[in-house]
Each structure stands twice: as structure tokens, then as C-alpha cells.
Design an enzyme around this catalytic site. Sequence first.
Site, mmCIF file in Angstrom:
data_model
loop_
_atom_site.group_PDB
_atom_site.id
_atom_site.type_symbol
_atom_site.label_atom_id
_atom_site.label_comp_id
_atom_site.label_asym_id
_atom_site.label_seq_id
_atom_site.Cartn_x
_atom_site.Cartn_y
_atom_site.Cartn_z
ATOM 1 N N PRO A 81 0.822 -1.214 0.000
ATOM 2 C CA PRO A 81 0.000 0.000 0.000
ATOM 3 C C PRO A 81 0.852 1.258 0.000
ATOM 4 O O PRO A 81 1.912 1.315 0.635
ATOM 5 C CB PRO A 81 -0.797 -0.135 1.304
ATOM 6 C CG PRO A 81 -0.944 -1.610 1.476
ATOM 7 C CD PRO A 81 0.373 -2.189 0.996
ATOM 8 N N CYS A 82 0.357 2.281 -0.710
ATOM 9 C CA CYS A 82 1.213 3.419 -1.031
ATOM 10 C C CYS A 82 0.688 4.754 -0.532
ATOM 11 O O CYS A 82 1.203 5.801 -0.925
ATOM 12 C CB CYS A 82 1.380 3.493 -2.551
ATOM 13 S SG CYS A 82 -0.206 3.572 -3.430
ATOM 14 N N GLN A 83 -0.344 4.746 0.351
ATOM 15 C CA GLN A 83 -0.951 6.013 0.717
ATOM 16 C C GLN A 83 0.041 7.022 1.270
ATOM 17 O O GLN A 83 -0.068 8.222 1.033
ATOM 18 C CB GLN A 83 -2.065 5.791 1.752
ATOM 19 C CG GLN A 83 -3.250 5.007 1.213
ATOM 20 C CD GLN A 83 -3.136 3.530 1.533
ATOM 21 O OE1 GLN A 83 -2.034 2.985 1.563
ATOM 22 N NE2 GLN A 83 -4.257 2.881 1.770
#
Length: 380
Positions: A81-83
Site C-alpha cells: 500500500p502506497c498512501q
Amino acid sequence: MIHKIIDLFAGAGGLTTGFHMAGFESLCAIDVDAKALATYKHNYPNTKIIHQDIRNVSPSDLRIALGLQREELIGLIGGPPCQGFSRNIPAGYRYLNDSRNQLYRTFLEFVEEFRPLYVVMENVPEILKAFNGVIKEEITKQLESLGYKVISLSLNAAHYGIPQTRSRAFFLASLEHSLHFPEPTHFGDIRSDYRTTKSCNQLNLLEANISPLVTVRDAIGDLPPLNAGQSYDVEVYPSAPQTTYQAMMRHESITIINHVARALTPIQLSRARTLREGQDARDLPSELAPKKHYSGAYGRLYWDKPARTITRWVFHPGSGRFFHPTQDRTITIREAARLHSYPDKFHFLGTYTDMASQIGESVPPLLGKVIASSILQAHS
């Protein structure tokens, strides 16, 4: 020989689908999102599914349970995940020690345990420059310390035959052969200035043997028209494919699934009826214009250009350029899937917003396929 992969942070299976297109087979998929995994399981029933926070999964226990020796697995793939890296997060709220920035380290723990022959890690382009390059350097050095040759680059999906100008960063690593990123196969204008009247395919192609960009019309022009709130229940294709891309998307499929148009509020419908192809909130009269809006909000797609990035908010016209080019509605799940390069045989499960998230948060399968094909070429 079928090459086996494991997909970490698998989601609905965008990256897996690309690898399957290239001839790989998924052995195991891990994700914390039960709804996305339900879609994954529906499309890949023979894959071992692990619904768990990956930080609670023991890499060594999993390797033993799968009966794998180190360096036996052909590929470990996934997109942590890259938030915490995303440019959608204001710079003042991005922190190196943000927990959302640490999951790539968990990914590397699995690499260390399995020692797959090849590693593919996908993320937002910002990861390559985030925190003055610290993240990129750490990932590269960690992989190199394990004996891998490592390359990294941001690729734009439109350059590889996908009707969407989405950019993603990839780290490719190999224990055996040096890898190379695939050369672009399509060329055209992918600038975000959608005020130009010239279509991408009217521009001069500067390089020989490269195809023009695949457009929205190329991708979804064969799908039957709908009104807002209507679903296509007939399921059968009403006509033959009109383009090579449409034929490719229809491969092994005889029905149209997920072609459902979300209902619009009265003001959303009024905005859609007012706008022409390519127009957006800036073109609305004052009585219909939103007080504040994102770039491209309430925008209609252009027929003869690729779509802009398909996000998890594709169901909401105020979140981007998600109105159909000519019909008074947002694009359907199947149209979004086509623009994302999911084949028609791939079926999405869940609510409308669930399915929109599964598409918007995944890797375009055809982009995964070109990466997988480059691995096969190096491995042969």
C-alpha cells in the site's frame, strides 16, 4: 513448465491477472481486504487465499506450508500500500515513519525468506523520489545485499497499449539474469491538457513500428448504451468487436458482466446533460457549477484519447473525468475494467463502490503482463 508466483498485497488480482496472461500461475495470494479477495478467489479458485494482515503472516511458516525450498519459487510479486507516498497526500502530512510507508519492508522479509528467482514490487511513482530517494535506495540496497540485480523505473500504462494514462513505479530484481524494462509499444500525446482538440492518433508518430495510443473508443466503443441507473441484463454481446483491443478483452468470454451504470442525483444528471464530450466542471453554467472541484471533475471522457487515471472514486463524477463521452452517466464497472485492461472474463464481486475500489487500487493487468513477459524473456 508452469511458473509459479506468490502475490503479496494481492487485492482483486490485477498484477496476478497480468502474470496469468503471460503464462504464469498464482500459487498463493495474501491481502487484508476480504472483499477484494472474494473477487480474486472467484477468478482464481485454485489459488491459496490468505485473508490476513501480512505483518501477522510468518514468511518461514508459509514457505514450509507451501512446500517450497528457497530459490524454488519463480516470482514474488506485489504492491505494498502506497498512501503514505502518494502525491494525493499533502506534503506536510507525509512522514518517513508513517506506518503506511513501512509495508515495503514486510515485502522484503518475504523476499529474504523465499529467495524467489525474480521479484516485482509495484508502487506509486513518487516512491522513487520520496524523502530525497531514501526509500528507493533502501529497497535497492536491501535487494542487492540478498544477491539480486535490481532496476527501477516509472512506466506509463498508455505506452504499453492500455487506454489510460496511469503511471506506476516498478522495482524488478533477479537472482539469475539481468532484467530490462520493456520498450514502449505505443506512442502519442499523453499530456494532461484535455483542452486540445486534436486526438492522440492524429499526432505525428515520431518513431517507426510503434502503434498509436489505445483510446477510449478503441476500448469501450462496442459496449451497449445504458441510462444512468440501468444494468445490461441481456449479457450477450450485441455486435462483433470493432478493434483489436476489444477482441483481446473479449477473449474466452461470451457474456458481458458488470455492465451496470450507477444512478445519478438530479444535479449530477443535469450536469451530465449539459456537458459535451471532453468538457468538465469549468464548462458548466453558474447555476450548475460546483463551488469547489478537482481538476477534470464532472468531466466527460474523450472518445479518441486514453482515459486519465482510473481511481477508486470512478463511480463519482465529482472526483474526476468519469462521465461517458456521450451518454448521460458515469462509466460502468465493465467500462472501467476495460480501460484498466481487465479482460471481460474477469468478474468483479461486491457493491458498486467495492468493485470500483478493486479496479482503481489495482495494477492494470496488461502492464503486469509486459513486466511478466520481460521476465520470461530473461529466464528463457
